[in-house]
Structures are given as C-alpha cells and as structure tokens.
Design an enzyme around this catalytic site. Structure first.
Site, PDB file in Angstrom:
ATOM      1  N   GLN A  81       0.799  -1.082   0.158  1.00  0.00           N
ATOM      2  CA  GLN A  81      -0.017  -0.134   0.028  1.00  0.00           C
ATOM      3  C   GLN A  81       0.876   1.304   0.066  1.00  0.00           C
ATOM      4  OE1 GLN A  81      -2.053   1.780   3.321  1.00  0.00           O
ATOM      5  NE2 GLN A  81      -3.946   1.385   2.199  1.00  0.00           N
ATOM      6  N   CYS A 120      -6.669   6.781   5.418  1.00  0.00           N
ATOM      7  CA  CYS A 120      -5.913   7.228   6.723  1.00  0.00           C
ATOM      8  C   CYS A 120      -6.435   8.576   7.136  1.00  0.00           C
ATOM      9  CB  CYS A 120      -4.456   7.428   6.321  1.00  0.00           C
ATOM     10  SG  CYS A 120      -3.503   7.651   7.974  1.00  0.00           S
ATOM     11  N   LYS A 159      -8.185   1.726  -1.216  1.00  0.00           N
ATOM     12  CA  LYS A 159      -8.952   1.634   0.086  1.00  0.00           C
ATOM     13  C   LYS A 159      -9.415   3.061   0.415  1.00  0.00           C
ATOM     14  CE  LYS A 159      -8.585  -0.178   4.641  1.00  0.00           C
ATOM     15  NZ  LYS A 159      -8.171   0.814   5.456  1.00  0.00           N
ATOM     16  N   ASN A 220     -15.369  -3.275   4.945  1.00  0.00           N
ATOM     17  CA  ASN A 220     -14.145  -3.183   6.047  1.00  0.00           C
ATOM     18  C   ASN A 220     -15.031  -2.441   7.202  1.00  0.00           C
ATOM     19  OD1 ASN A 220     -11.772  -1.060   6.989  1.00  0.00           O
ATOM     20  ND2 ASN A 220     -11.793  -3.267   7.538  1.00  0.00           N
ATOM     21  N   GLY A 221     -14.804  -2.862   8.325  1.00  0.00           N
ATOM     22  CA  GLY A 221     -15.194  -2.100   9.529  1.00  0.00           C
ATOM     23  C   GLY A 221     -15.772  -3.063  10.505  1.00  0.00           C
ATOM     24  N   ARG A 245      -8.477  -4.634  13.058  1.00  0.00           N
ATOM     25  CA  ARG A 245      -8.300  -4.915  14.500  1.00  0.00           C
ATOM     26  C   ARG A 245      -8.913  -6.416  14.969  1.00  0.00           C
ATOM     27  NH1 ARG A 245     -11.585   0.226  16.126  1.00  0.00           N
ATOM     28  NH2 ARG A 245     -12.797  -0.418  14.100  1.00  0.00           N
TER      29      ARG A 245
HETATM   30  C1  LIG Z   1      -3.043   0.349  14.164  1.00  0.00           C
HETATM   31  C2  LIG Z   1      -3.779   0.624  12.809  1.00  0.00           C
HETATM   32  C3  LIG Z   1      -3.057   1.020  11.793  1.00  0.00           C
HETATM   33  C4  LIG Z   1      -3.774   1.256  10.449  1.00  0.00           C
HETATM   34  N1  LIG Z   1      -3.110   1.454   9.373  1.00  0.00           N
HETATM   35  C5  LIG Z   1      -3.709   1.559   8.144  1.00  0.00           C
HETATM   36  C6  LIG Z   1      -2.775   1.723   6.936  1.00  0.00           C
HETATM   37  O1  LIG Z   1      -1.464   1.717   7.025  1.00  0.00           O
HETATM   38  N2  LIG Z   1      -3.359   1.984   5.927  1.00  0.00           N
HETATM   39  C7  LIG Z   1      -4.821   1.933   5.565  1.00  0.00           C
HETATM   40  O2  LIG Z   1      -5.483   1.833   4.648  1.00  0.00           O
HETATM   41  N3  LIG Z   1      -5.523   1.717   6.987  1.00  0.00           N
HETATM   42  C8  LIG Z   1      -5.007   1.741   8.025  1.00  0.00           C
HETATM   43  N4  LIG Z   1      -5.784   1.335   9.074  1.00  0.00           N
HETATM   44  C9  LIG Z   1      -7.067   1.134   9.025  1.00  0.00           C
HETATM   45  C10 LIG Z   1      -7.528  -0.281   8.843  1.00  0.00           C
HETATM   46  O3  LIG Z   1      -7.000  -0.911   7.755  1.00  0.00           O
HETATM   47  C11 LIG Z   1      -8.929  -0.295   8.834  1.00  0.00           C
HETATM   48  O4  LIG Z   1      -9.723   0.144   7.797  1.00  0.00           O
HETATM   49  C12 LIG Z   1      -9.795  -0.012  10.039  1.00  0.00           C
HETATM   50  O5  LIG Z   1      -9.095  -0.335  11.193  1.00  0.00           O
HETATM   51  C13 LIG Z   1     -11.323  -0.468  10.160  1.00  0.00           C
HETATM   52  O6  LIG Z   1     -11.063  -1.779  10.132  1.00  0.00           O
HETATM   53  P1  LIG Z   1     -11.485  -2.741  11.486  1.00  0.00           P
HETATM   54  O7  LIG Z   1     -12.798  -2.208  11.984  1.00  0.00           O
HETATM   55  O8  LIG Z   1     -11.508  -4.019  11.053  1.00  0.00           O
HETATM   56  O9  LIG Z   1     -10.325  -2.446  12.367  1.00  0.00           O
HETATM   57  C14 LIG Z   1      -5.205   1.002  10.336  1.00  0.00           C
HETATM   58  C15 LIG Z   1      -5.965   0.916  11.540  1.00  0.00           C
HETATM   59  C16 LIG Z   1      -5.342   0.708  12.881  1.00  0.00           C
HETATM   60  C17 LIG Z   1      -6.072   0.352  13.892  1.00  0.00           C
END
Ligand SMILES: Cc1cc2nc3c(=O)[nH]c(=O)nc-3n(C[C@H](O)[C@H](O)[C@H](O)COP(=O)(O)O)c2cc1C
Length: 339
Positions: A81, A120, A159, A220-221, A245
């Site tokens: 990414q 992000c 994304k 996602n989420g 997560r």
């Molecule tokens: C610690 C952490 C680091 C993340 N780093 C990125 C990243 O580098 N690139 C990205 O597109 N999203 C990043 N995200 C977002 C996640 O990919 C994801 O979209 C978001 O946590 C929602 O999904 P979840 O509810 O399954 O956690 C990050 C999230 C967390 C918690």
C-alpha cells in the site's frame, strides 16, 4: 461462495487482512495467511519518502520505506500500500515497487497488486492532503489512480472511507471515479474520517458503493467474528471482507470465517497452541528486524494474544518489562500452561 477475482488473482473466500501501520509486517501477514486470509496488505508506505530515499547516498543502503515495501514469494498474493497526494510521486513509487528497483529492497518478487490509501485519518497525513483528505478532491483521486494504473502492469486496488465527514459522504461517487480510472478492486471502510475509529459503521455506504461499480468491493469495519463477516456480506452484497483490528491477537478470525463459509465447524485452538503460533511470529519478527526491535515490537502483539484471558493484566506488565525472546516465551508458556 464468496470467491473474489481481480486481475489474475483469486481469493477463494474473499478474506483480506487490512493494511495496518506498525502491525501488518511480514511476520503477521504470514500468520494471517496460515490462518486463512486469502490476501494481505503491507503497512502503508509513503510514496514521496520512497522516491526521496533514492536520492540519499547511504552506503549502507538503509531505507525504512524500502523495508516496508519488500515482498517475499511465500506471502503472495499481497498488495503493497502506498500513500501520497501527487500523481507523479505515486506513479513513480508504484513503478519502483513493481520493478523491485529501490534502495533497501529485499524483495524476492513484485507484489500482486499496488493498493492506494485513501482512508488514513491521521492528522499528519491528512494535513498534506493525503490519505482520507483525498476524499475531498475526487478529481485528484481520478488523476492519482490513472497515473498509478498507467505506471504498473499489476492490478491497482484502492481503500477508501465513506467520506470526509457526515455532510460529505461521497464513497459511491468516488468509487465510480476509481473504477473509471482503471482500479481492479475497492475496499470501503464504512466510517467517515470525522468518525476516526469510533464504534459503529454505516453498512449502507458499502451497499451503495457495491451498487455503483462492477469491480469487486470488500467491506471493512468492525468485523470480529464469522457472524459479523457473514452479515456484512449478506446485508451489503459486498464480495468479500477486509479485517483489521479483529485479526490483532486473533488471526483465527480468518479460520472461523473460512469454516463458516464452507459449512464446517470451527474449534478455537487451545491457549498453549495459540501462544506457540504467536511465538513463531515473534521469531520471524526477530529474524527480520533483530532481537532488540523484534522484541520491542512483539510486545503489543503478545498483549493482544493474551486479551480476555485470566491473568492477562499481570502477564502484560511482565511482557512489557521483557528484553529477550526467551523471557517473552517463558511468560507466554507459563500462561498457556495455566489456561
Ligand atoms: C493500528 C492501525 C493501523 C492502521 N494502518 C492503516 C494503514 O496503514 N493503511 C490503511 O489504509 N488503513 C490503516 N488502518 C485502518 C484499517 O485498515 C481499517 O480500515 C480500520 O481499522 C477499520 O477496520 P476494523 O474495524 O476491522 O479495524 C489502520 C488501523 C489501525 C487500528
């Protein structure tokens, strides 16, 4: 059943590990693949930093971005990414990553895809107009995706979030632009930037995106269980799911979802078995990053692996004091033996 195909890549269960800065390193990606994730995404890499690092004359060939972007053959299919806001830098970074032509590259192979970060929420990123700030500029989104698609021969995926804030939920419009610009797959994190990570996602946004494009859409989420994944797919019609997560400390969430999709029973491995997997991950982290960095970075992962277990708080504070692999292993094995 939930098979997803983009480019020449097929994801049998449509299950992806999300990009996670500071978390989805190679060791964790491998564990998630072994547990059933079909596809993984690297930590985000700054396109501009990768490009600028090429100009430095470092005799030791050190490059933080270069390390993050490297890919081994056994971890495919995976995407690297990139984030940024300037089409030229994004295209050049993508080209270098596909060609394995950058300082610090230890890749055996090119990645299966380039993923573009448009989600992000961190201020330091959005202040530069990068990450989720791009959602405020759909025209620029089109320019970036077009430039990156033109620069590489592997598929380009994107994304996004639902939008910037509640008054500007524009994921369906942005998704159409992304598809028209040549992207092969799209992931939607169904929160706005304003919501950061607060509880509750708006799945109707994923439905609306799915109805707006014909490329595969990953939802996602807040997916923590097989039930969450299945309901996300049936409620929104998304082709597959991406988990962030919910996989931290529990890569078996992928095994549980695979079993549910295949109509098989799922039994969670015992604590002792789970800790052995966690320790394999730590050994790989150490092999890659050295003991000092590997042990330091492993602590948060091991705390997540202890989550919800009796004695987790005490184990966590001991883990935080540990300075070697042997110490981490004995704390975990003691805990696994008691569970
Ligand atoms: C610690 C952490 C680091 C993340 N780093 C990125 C990243 O580098 N690139 C990205 O597109 N999203 C990043 N995200 C977002 C996640 O990919 C994801 O979209 C978001 O946590 C929602 O999904 P979840 O509810 O399954 O956690 C990050 C999230 C967390 C918690």
């Amino acid at each position: 059943m939930s098979q997803v195909t983009f480019g020449k890549i097929t994801l049998p269960h449509g299950l992806a590990l999300a990009p996670l800065a500071g978390v989805s390193d190679r060791a964790f990606r491998r564990v998630c693949r072994a547990c059933g994730a079909d596809f993984t995404v690297s930590e985000m890499v700054s396109a501009k930093a990768l490009c600028y690092e090429q100009r430095k004359k470092d005799p030791k060939n050190r490059s933080v971005s270069g390390q993050l972007a490297s890919v081994m053959a056994d971890e495919l299919p995976m995407a690297v990414q990139i984030f940024g806001s300037e089409p030229d830098f994004m295209a050049e970074a993508a080209r270098m990553i596909e060609a394995n032509e950058y300082i610090g590259c230890v890749s055996e192979v090119p990645p299966s895809a380039i993923d573009i970060n448009m989600g992000c929420p961190v201020r330091k990123v959005t202040a530069n107009g990068e990450g989720s700030a791009l959602l405020k500029n759909p025209k620029l989104i089109g320019e970036i995706v077009t430039a990156v698609v033109k620069a590489v021969s592997i598929p380009v995926t994107v994304k996004i979030r639902a939008g910037w804030d509640r008054d500007s939920v524009n994921a369906p419009e942005v998704a159409r632009i992304i598809e028209a610009s040549g992207a092969a797959m799209l992931t939607v994190h169904a929160r706005t930037r304003e919501q950061m990570y607060e509880p509750g996602v708006d799945r109707s946004v994923i439905t609306a995106v799915k109805n707006s494009v014909s490329i595969p859409v990953l939802g996602n989420g807040d997916i923590y269980t097989a039930a969450d994944a299945l309901s996300m797919m049936t409620e929104t019609g998304c082709d597959g799911v991406m988990i962030a997560r919910g996989a931290m400390g529990n890569p078996w969430v992928f095994s549980e979802i695979c079993a549910a999709l295949d109509g098989r029973d799922f039994a969670m491995p015992s604590a002792a078995e789970r800790f052995e997997v966690a320790l394999t991950q730590v050994r790989e982290m150490i092999a890659e990053k050295g003991e000092r960095v590997g042990v330091a970075e492993a602590k948060k992962h091991l705390s997540w692996y202890c989550h919800g277990m009796e004695g987790a708080a005490a184990a966590r504070s001991r883990l935080m004091q540990a300075v070697s692999y042997d110490e981490l292993a004995s704390i975990l094995r003691e805990m696994g033996g008691k569970a």
